[in-house]
Scaffold this motif. Sequence first.
Motif, PDB file in Angstrom:
ATOM      1  N   ILE A  63       9.072  -4.826  59.079  1.00  0.00           N
ATOM      2  CA  ILE A  63       9.096  -4.409  58.056  1.00  0.00           C
ATOM      3  C   ILE A  63       8.135  -3.785  57.300  1.00  0.00           C
ATOM      4  CG2 ILE A  63      10.429  -1.755  57.113  1.00  0.00           C
ATOM      5  CD1 ILE A  63      12.085  -1.672  58.561  1.00  0.00           C
ATOM      6  N   ASN A  64       6.901  -3.213  57.061  1.00  0.00           N
ATOM      7  CA  ASN A  64       6.592  -2.801  56.330  1.00  0.00           C
ATOM      8  C   ASN A  64       5.779  -1.618  55.917  1.00  0.00           C
ATOM      9  OD1 ASN A  64       4.131  -3.743  54.054  1.00  0.00           O
ATOM     10  ND2 ASN A  64       2.397  -4.268  55.601  1.00  0.00           N
ATOM     11  N   ASP A  65       6.399  -0.734  55.043  1.00  0.00           N
ATOM     12  CA  ASP A  65       6.052   0.809  55.136  1.00  0.00           C
ATOM     13  C   ASP A  65       4.715   1.052  54.367  1.00  0.00           C
ATOM     14  OD1 ASP A  65       9.013   1.508  52.334  1.00  0.00           O
ATOM     15  OD2 ASP A  65       7.029   0.112  52.762  1.00  0.00           O
ATOM     16  N   ASN A  66       4.519   0.286  53.920  1.00  0.00           N
ATOM     17  CA  ASN A  66       2.674   1.194  53.059  1.00  0.00           C
ATOM     18  C   ASN A  66       2.186   0.037  53.949  1.00  0.00           C
ATOM     19  OD1 ASN A  66       3.083   3.279  51.219  1.00  0.00           O
ATOM     20  ND2 ASN A  66       4.394   1.390  50.389  1.00  0.00           N
ATOM     21  N   TYR A  97     -27.133   1.271  61.722  1.00  0.00           N
ATOM     22  CA  TYR A  97     -26.396   0.580  62.539  1.00  0.00           C
ATOM     23  C   TYR A  97     -25.184   1.197  61.847  1.00  0.00           C
ATOM     24  CZ  TYR A  97     -29.272  -4.077  62.628  1.00  0.00           C
ATOM     25  OH  TYR A  97     -29.688  -5.354  62.802  1.00  0.00           O
ATOM     26  N   ARG A  98     -23.380   0.955  62.423  1.00  0.00           N
ATOM     27  CA  ARG A  98     -22.279   2.106  62.163  1.00  0.00           C
ATOM     28  C   ARG A  98     -21.504   1.021  62.174  1.00  0.00           C
ATOM     29  NH1 ARG A  98     -21.704   7.220  61.118  1.00  0.00           N
ATOM     30  NH2 ARG A  98     -19.701   8.240  61.434  1.00  0.00           N
ATOM     31  N   MET A  99     -20.236   0.490  61.698  1.00  0.00           N
ATOM     32  CA  MET A  99     -19.311  -0.684  62.017  1.00  0.00           C
ATOM     33  C   MET A  99     -18.375   0.358  61.310  1.00  0.00           C
ATOM     34  SD  MET A  99     -20.710  -3.086  59.215  1.00  0.00           S
ATOM     35  CE  MET A  99     -22.644  -3.406  59.141  1.00  0.00           C
ATOM     36  N   GLU A 100     -16.951  -0.159  62.409  1.00  0.00           N
ATOM     37  CA  GLU A 100     -15.961  -0.171  61.626  1.00  0.00           C
ATOM     38  C   GLU A 100     -15.205  -1.360  60.762  1.00  0.00           C
ATOM     39  OE1 GLU A 100     -14.391   2.004  65.243  1.00  0.00           O
ATOM     40  OE2 GLU A 100     -13.087   2.561  63.404  1.00  0.00           O
ATOM     41  N   ILE A 101     -14.532  -1.428  58.874  1.00  0.00           N
ATOM     42  CA  ILE A 101     -13.677  -2.050  58.304  1.00  0.00           C
ATOM     43  C   ILE A 101     -11.915  -1.793  58.385  1.00  0.00           C
ATOM     44  CG2 ILE A 101     -14.027  -3.435  56.442  1.00  0.00           C
ATOM     45  CD1 ILE A 101     -16.805  -3.686  57.698  1.00  0.00           C
ATOM     46  N   GLU A 102     -11.672  -3.215  58.732  1.00  0.00           N
ATOM     47  CA  GLU A 102     -10.363  -3.040  59.121  1.00  0.00           C
ATOM     48  C   GLU A 102      -9.538  -3.954  57.418  1.00  0.00           C
ATOM     49  OE1 GLU A 102      -7.077  -3.666  61.979  1.00  0.00           O
ATOM     50  OE2 GLU A 102      -8.171  -5.772  61.565  1.00  0.00           O
ATOM     51  N   ALA A 103      -8.572  -3.050  56.925  1.00  0.00           N
ATOM     52  CA  ALA A 103      -8.680  -3.843  55.859  1.00  0.00           C
ATOM     53  C   ALA A 103      -6.459  -4.577  56.634  1.00  0.00           C
ATOM     54  CB  ALA A 103      -8.421  -3.083  54.543  1.00  0.00           C
ATOM     55  N   SER A 104      -6.367  -5.677  56.634  1.00  0.00           N
ATOM     56  CA  SER A 104      -4.732  -5.391  56.703  1.00  0.00           C
ATOM     57  C   SER A 104      -4.217  -6.637  56.063  1.00  0.00           C
ATOM     58  CB  SER A 104      -5.293  -6.559  58.223  1.00  0.00           C
ATOM     59  OG  SER A 104      -5.812  -6.306  58.758  1.00  0.00           O
ATOM     60  N   GLY A 156       1.349  -7.937  56.237  1.00  0.00           N
ATOM     61  CA  GLY A 156       2.817  -7.429  56.845  1.00  0.00           C
ATOM     62  C   GLY A 156       2.391  -7.141  57.957  1.00  0.00           C
ATOM     63  N   GLY A 157       1.190  -7.031  58.689  1.00  0.00           N
ATOM     64  CA  GLY A 157       0.362  -6.604  59.576  1.00  0.00           C
ATOM     65  C   GLY A 157      -0.284  -5.198  59.582  1.00  0.00           C
ATOM     66  N   LEU A 158      -0.348  -4.416  58.414  1.00  0.00           N
ATOM     67  CA  LEU A 158      -0.664  -2.703  58.400  1.00  0.00           C
ATOM     68  C   LEU A 158      -1.986  -3.319  58.472  1.00  0.00           C
ATOM     69  CD1 LEU A 158       2.337  -1.159  57.551  1.00  0.00           C
ATOM     70  CD2 LEU A 158       2.225  -1.604  59.902  1.00  0.00           C
ATOM     71  N   SER A 159      -2.672  -1.659  58.804  1.00  0.00           N
ATOM     72  CA  SER A 159      -3.935  -1.997  59.031  1.00  0.00           C
ATOM     73  C   SER A 159      -4.515  -0.046  58.308  1.00  0.00           C
ATOM     74  CB  SER A 159      -4.887  -2.750  59.482  1.00  0.00           C
ATOM     75  OG  SER A 159      -4.704  -1.896  61.160  1.00  0.00           O
ATOM     76  N   LYS A 169      -0.624  -6.857  65.105  1.00  0.00           N
ATOM     77  CA  LYS A 169       0.951  -6.843  64.362  1.00  0.00           C
ATOM     78  C   LYS A 169       1.123  -5.524  64.615  1.00  0.00           C
ATOM     79  CE  LYS A 169      -0.997 -11.302  62.210  1.00  0.00           C
ATOM     80  NZ  LYS A 169      -1.276 -11.979  61.336  1.00  0.00           N
ATOM     81  N   ILE A 170       2.270  -5.222  65.244  1.00  0.00           N
ATOM     82  CA  ILE A 170       3.078  -3.819  65.612  1.00  0.00           C
ATOM     83  C   ILE A 170       4.493  -3.839  64.396  1.00  0.00           C
ATOM     84  CG2 ILE A 170       4.032  -1.787  66.522  1.00  0.00           C
ATOM     85  CD1 ILE A 170       1.895  -2.780  68.508  1.00  0.00           C
ATOM     86  N   SER A 171       4.702  -3.475  63.922  1.00  0.00           N
ATOM     87  CA  SER A 171       6.090  -3.101  63.026  1.00  0.00           C
ATOM     88  C   SER A 171       7.247  -2.959  64.071  1.00  0.00           C
ATOM     89  CB  SER A 171       6.123  -3.037  61.609  1.00  0.00           C
ATOM     90  OG  SER A 171       7.402  -2.420  61.289  1.00  0.00           O
TER      91      SER A 171
END
Length: 456
Positions: free
Chosen positions: A235-238, A315-322, A325-328, A141-143
Motif C-alpha cells: 500500500i502507498n496511499d498518495n 510536439y505534444r507529450m505526456e510526462i509521468e511522475a512515479s 511505491g509504484g503510484l504515478s 506497478k499496481i498497489s
Amino acid sequence: METPLPKATQKRQVTAIIILLLLWEVGGAVIKYSVLEERHSGSFVANLAKDLGLGLGELASRGARILSKGNKQHLQVEHKSGNLLLKEKLDREELCGDMDPCILHFQVLLKNPVQFIQGELQLQDVNDHAPEFLENEILLKISESSHTGAAFPLKIAQDLDVGSNTVQNYTISTNFHFHLFTRNRSDGRKYPELVLAKELDREEQPELRLTLTALDGGSPPKTGTSQVLIMVLDINDNAPEFARQLYEVQIPENSPIGSLVITVSARDLDAGTHGELSYSFFQSSNQVIQAFEINTVTGDIRLKKMLDFEEIRSYRMEIEASDGGGLSGKCTVAIEVTDVNDNAPELTMSLLMNDIPENTPDTVVAIFGISDPDAGDNGKMMCYIQDHLPFLLKISVENFYTLVTEGALDRESRAEYNITITVTDMGTPRLKTEHNITVLVSDVNDNAPAFTQTSY
C-alpha cells in the motif's frame, strides 16, 4: 502614308496576342485524381487528353508537361495515348506521414499556346504496415489496495497507416484479474486501458504477465504485441500530483542542443521511498524521444537535437511522475516550434527561350515558379528584375511567373540582354535568391540596303 506590315509580321503579332490571352486565361477548375499507394511505375491514372477536352495528338502538339513543386515528378504524360501515368511507385507514408487525406499537387503546362491547369492527386492508403509497440515489455506497478473498476492506461501501438487501416482495437490475454477497454483519444487515436476486475493480493501472486495485442482495421487485420508485466505492490496511499495538468511553451527552431525547454514539477505527500519522485516520458512517439530528454530527478526537459519548423511545428507529450511505491501522476506538455527565417526562396525554371526574334512584342521569354518553406512573413516572397529593361514580370498563378518582352526588340540597337531575376522573402533578415539568364535577339530582315551617299 504608312506602309502596311507584311503578312508574315501580322501573323506573328496575332499569334503573340493569342499566346498572351491563353497565358492569362488560367482555368479556375482543378482536375482531381485518386490512386492507391504502392502501385508500380507506369500505372494508369487517367486519360488526361479526354479530361482536358483535347483530341488525339493535341497533347504532343501543344508540348504538354507535368510540373510539380520542387521538381519532384510523380506523374508523366504519354503524348501518344493521352494517358496520365505514375512515374514511380508512391509511398503514402513517406510522402504525407500521418496526414489524411494525402494530396499531391501538380500543374499541367501546355506550351503552345501557353496554358496552366491545376491538378490534385489523392494518394489512398493501403494496409501495408502492422501495428507496432515501441517497447516489447510494458511495466505496471499496481498497489494491492487498488479497488475493482480501477483503470490503468497502457502504452499505445503505432501504425503508419491511416483511416481504418490504423489501430482499431486492443485485446489482452485471458486472466482472472483484468479486462481490457479500448478508449478513443481526442486526436482520434485509440488507446488500451486495463480495468481491475478482481482485487490483487501481493502475498498470493506478486506479479502477473499478460500479452497485449493491437489490431488494425485491415481484412484480415494485421497485429502487433507487447508483454505487460504487472508488479503488485504494498500500500502507498498518495499518488504524485503535478502543479499543472498542461504545460505550454514556445521555442525557436534555432535553439542550440541542450537548451532548457521547460521544467515540470510534481509533489507527493508520502514520506520515504513512497514520496521520492522520478520523471519520465509516457506514451511518447519516436519524434519526441529523439528530440527531447528529461532529467529524471529535476523534471528539466532539454533539447537533444536541433529542431526544424519546416519539418515538425509542434510536439505534444505526456510526462509521468512515479513515486517509490509504484503510484504515478501525469501531465501534458505542449511545445510549439517557432519559425526563424532560415530558408532562402527557391526558383524553379519551367520554360526558357534564350533566342527571341526582334520586332515581336509581348513574347514569352521564361516561365518559372518560386517557393519558400518558411511561414508567415518569412515565407512571403516578392520577385523582380533590373530596371530599364524592355521586359516585364507577370504572375500567372500563385507563385508562378512569366517573363515577357515589354515591347518590340531591335537587334540593331541591342543584340543581347543579361537579366537577373531576384526573389526575396519578407523575413528578418531578408533572404534572397538570384537567377541569371541571357536573352539573344535574333535578326529579321527589317532594314533595306542604304547608300552612304545620295549622289556620286
